[in-house]
Design an enzyme around this catalytic site. Sequence first.
Site, PDB file in Angstrom:
ATOM      1  N   ASN A 183       0.871  -1.175   0.000  1.00 12.96           N
ATOM      2  CA  ASN A 183       0.000   0.000   0.000  1.00 12.96           C
ATOM      3  C   ASN A 183       0.909   1.227   0.000  1.00 12.96           C
ATOM      4  O   ASN A 183       1.490   1.561   1.025  1.00 12.96           O
ATOM      5  CB  ASN A 183      -0.900  -0.021   1.249  1.00 12.96           C
ATOM      6  CG  ASN A 183      -1.761   1.223   1.349  1.00 12.96           C
ATOM      7  OD1 ASN A 183      -1.787   2.050   0.430  1.00 12.96           O
ATOM      8  ND2 ASN A 183      -2.466   1.373   2.465  1.00 12.96           N
TER       9      ASN A 183
ATOM     10  N   LYS B 111       0.109   4.215  -0.275  1.00 16.05           N
ATOM     11  CA  LYS B 111      -0.549   5.403   0.305  1.00 16.05           C
ATOM     12  C   LYS B 111      -0.315   6.606  -0.613  1.00 16.05           C
ATOM     13  O   LYS B 111      -0.248   6.428  -1.829  1.00 16.05           O
ATOM     14  CB  LYS B 111      -0.076   5.622   1.745  1.00 16.05           C
ATOM     15  CG  LYS B 111      -0.231   4.333   2.580  1.00 16.05           C
ATOM     16  CD  LYS B 111      -0.047   4.505   4.042  1.00 16.05           C
ATOM     17  CE  LYS B 111      -0.241   3.160   4.746  1.00 16.05           C
ATOM     18  NZ  LYS B 111      -0.128   3.222   6.198  1.00 16.05           N
TER      19      LYS B 111
ATOM     20  N   HIS C 148      -9.528   1.078   5.077  1.00 14.44           N
ATOM     21  CA  HIS C 148      -8.257   1.335   5.750  1.00 14.44           C
ATOM     22  C   HIS C 148      -8.492   2.307   6.909  1.00 14.44           C
ATOM     23  O   HIS C 148      -9.298   3.238   6.802  1.00 14.44           O
ATOM     24  CB  HIS C 148      -7.244   1.917   4.753  1.00 14.44           C
ATOM     25  CG  HIS C 148      -5.844   1.889   5.302  1.00 14.44           C
ATOM     26  ND1 HIS C 148      -5.400   2.803   6.233  1.00 14.44           N
ATOM     27  CD2 HIS C 148      -4.822   1.030   5.090  1.00 14.44           C
ATOM     28  CE1 HIS C 148      -4.146   2.504   6.555  1.00 14.44           C
ATOM     29  NE2 HIS C 148      -3.773   1.432   5.878  1.00 14.44           N
TER      30      HIS C 148
ATOM     31  N   GLU D 175      -6.870   4.696   7.959  1.00 16.00           N
ATOM     32  CA  GLU D 175      -6.652   6.120   7.643  1.00 16.00           C
ATOM     33  C   GLU D 175      -7.897   6.721   6.995  1.00 16.00           C
ATOM     34  O   GLU D 175      -8.240   7.877   7.246  1.00 16.00           O
ATOM     35  CB  GLU D 175      -5.412   6.256   6.743  1.00 16.00           C
ATOM     36  CG  GLU D 175      -4.123   6.011   7.533  1.00 16.00           C
ATOM     37  CD  GLU D 175      -2.973   5.415   6.740  1.00 16.00           C
ATOM     38  OE1 GLU D 175      -2.994   5.482   5.495  1.00 16.00           O
ATOM     39  OE2 GLU D 175      -2.049   4.873   7.380  1.00 16.00           O
TER      40      GLU D 175
ATOM     41  N   GLU E 267      -5.342  -4.977  10.452  1.00 13.50           N
ATOM     42  CA  GLU E 267      -4.347  -3.930  10.641  1.00 13.50           C
ATOM     43  C   GLU E 267      -4.620  -3.219  11.962  1.00 13.50           C
ATOM     44  O   GLU E 267      -5.436  -2.294  12.015  1.00 13.50           O
ATOM     45  CB  GLU E 267      -4.433  -2.909   9.499  1.00 13.50           C
ATOM     46  CG  GLU E 267      -4.108  -3.481   8.139  1.00 13.50           C
ATOM     47  CD  GLU E 267      -3.476  -2.442   7.221  1.00 13.50           C
ATOM     48  OE1 GLU E 267      -2.435  -2.748   6.645  1.00 13.50           O
ATOM     49  OE2 GLU E 267      -4.009  -1.325   7.103  1.00 13.50           O
TER      50      GLU E 267
ATOM     51  N   GLY F  77       2.554   2.210  10.780  1.00 12.59           N
ATOM     52  CA  GLY F  77       3.508   3.307  10.636  1.00 12.59           C
ATOM     53  C   GLY F  77       4.192   3.712  11.933  1.00 12.59           C
ATOM     54  O   GLY F  77       4.821   4.762  12.020  1.00 12.59           O
TER      55      GLY F  77
ATOM     56  N   SER G 233       3.517  -2.218  10.288  1.00 11.76           N
ATOM     57  CA  SER G 233       4.966  -2.266  10.494  1.00 11.76           C
ATOM     58  C   SER G 233       5.570  -3.635  10.176  1.00 11.76           C
ATOM     59  O   SER G 233       6.527  -4.066  10.819  1.00 11.76           O
ATOM     60  CB  SER G 233       5.330  -1.834  11.927  1.00 11.76           C
ATOM     61  OG  SER G 233       4.878  -0.519  12.171  1.00 11.76           O
TER      62      SER G 233
HETATM   63  P1  13P Z   1       3.068   0.262   7.642  1.00 10.30           P
HETATM   64  O1  13P Z   1       3.556  -1.035   7.061  1.00 10.30           O
HETATM   65  O2  13P Z   1       3.828   1.455   7.157  1.00 10.30           O
HETATM   66  O3  13P Z   1       2.939   0.194   9.141  1.00 10.30           O
HETATM   67  O4  13P Z   1       1.585   0.482   7.076  1.00 10.30           O
HETATM   68  C1  13P Z   1       0.676  -0.560   7.146  1.00 10.30           C
HETATM   69  C2  13P Z   1      -0.523  -0.182   6.385  1.00 10.30           C
HETATM   70  O5  13P Z   1      -1.260   0.714   6.766  1.00 10.30           O
HETATM   71  C3  13P Z   1      -0.806  -0.916   5.146  1.00 10.30           C
HETATM   72  O6  13P Z   1      -2.081  -0.638   4.675  1.00 10.30           O
END
Ligand code: 13P
Length: 255
Positions: free
Chosen positions: A9, A11, A98, A100, A170, A176, A216
């Site tokens: 992803n 982003k 997601h 976010e 997740e 992150g 992560s």
């Molecule tokens: P990270 O791997 O940067 O923690 O992000 C995970 C994520 O949100 C994948 O959709």
Amino acid sequence: MRKNIVAGNWKMNLNFEEGVSLFSEIVNMVKDEVIGDQEVVVCAPFIHLSTLGKLAATAANVHIGAQNVHQAEAGAYTGEVSAAQVKSVGVNYVILGHSERRAYFGETDALLADKTNAVLKQGLRPIFCIGETKEERESNNFFAVIKTQLEGGVFHLSATEFAEVVLAYEPVWAIGTGLTASPEQAQEVHAFIRETVAAKYGAEIADQTTILYGGSANPSNASTLFAQPDIDGGLIGGASLKSRDFLEIVKVFNK
Ligand code: 13P
């Protein structure tokens, strides 16, 4: 058996040129180094997808995904992109739910149920994300949160429709942050998700459901996470922006 999938992803990262260059590296590395039947998915910003779709067509096990779509089929929704539009450039997967998007764009379970319908109607596969916040984990409320997200977002589907859904656990506190769920913590939730799916759709469909871990994940922790019986791959954020790191995670499934 259910499919192992490693999905990146990206982003809102990488300009067009950077994205095409990273994706070309990934496609070449997959061709040279991947010997299993794991599927590789790259979920890129909308502007990259058309070009990446053409590159993905050259590698059988590499697919592209969108990170969101609008729930309507078409119409006066300035600035939005539909499932039919992403399908038309070769997209196979769409990330939905997601954390976010839930947190920053107010996406609710009801809206996500509509988006899931829109994605399935085009014959695309949703990668449907669920997971608890830090507070919900600390108050031991996470099983209930995850069950509610499943019930609200995807459990209205028929069994045939649900069979197209990929789930991604997740934990928000691990995204992150460099904090990863331990393999035991992740397995505990993945097993719960599979049991919850089995209670709704039966053991056979639950057994076929791919459940990804995200938060992560990196080349150092991916093998112990993916060794867990109910973890079928990963949804990778930061580490998917470096071709070598991403490939090392994909190669955990080289058998
Ligand atoms: P990270 O791997 O940067 O923690 O992000 C995970 C994520 O949100 C994948 O959709």
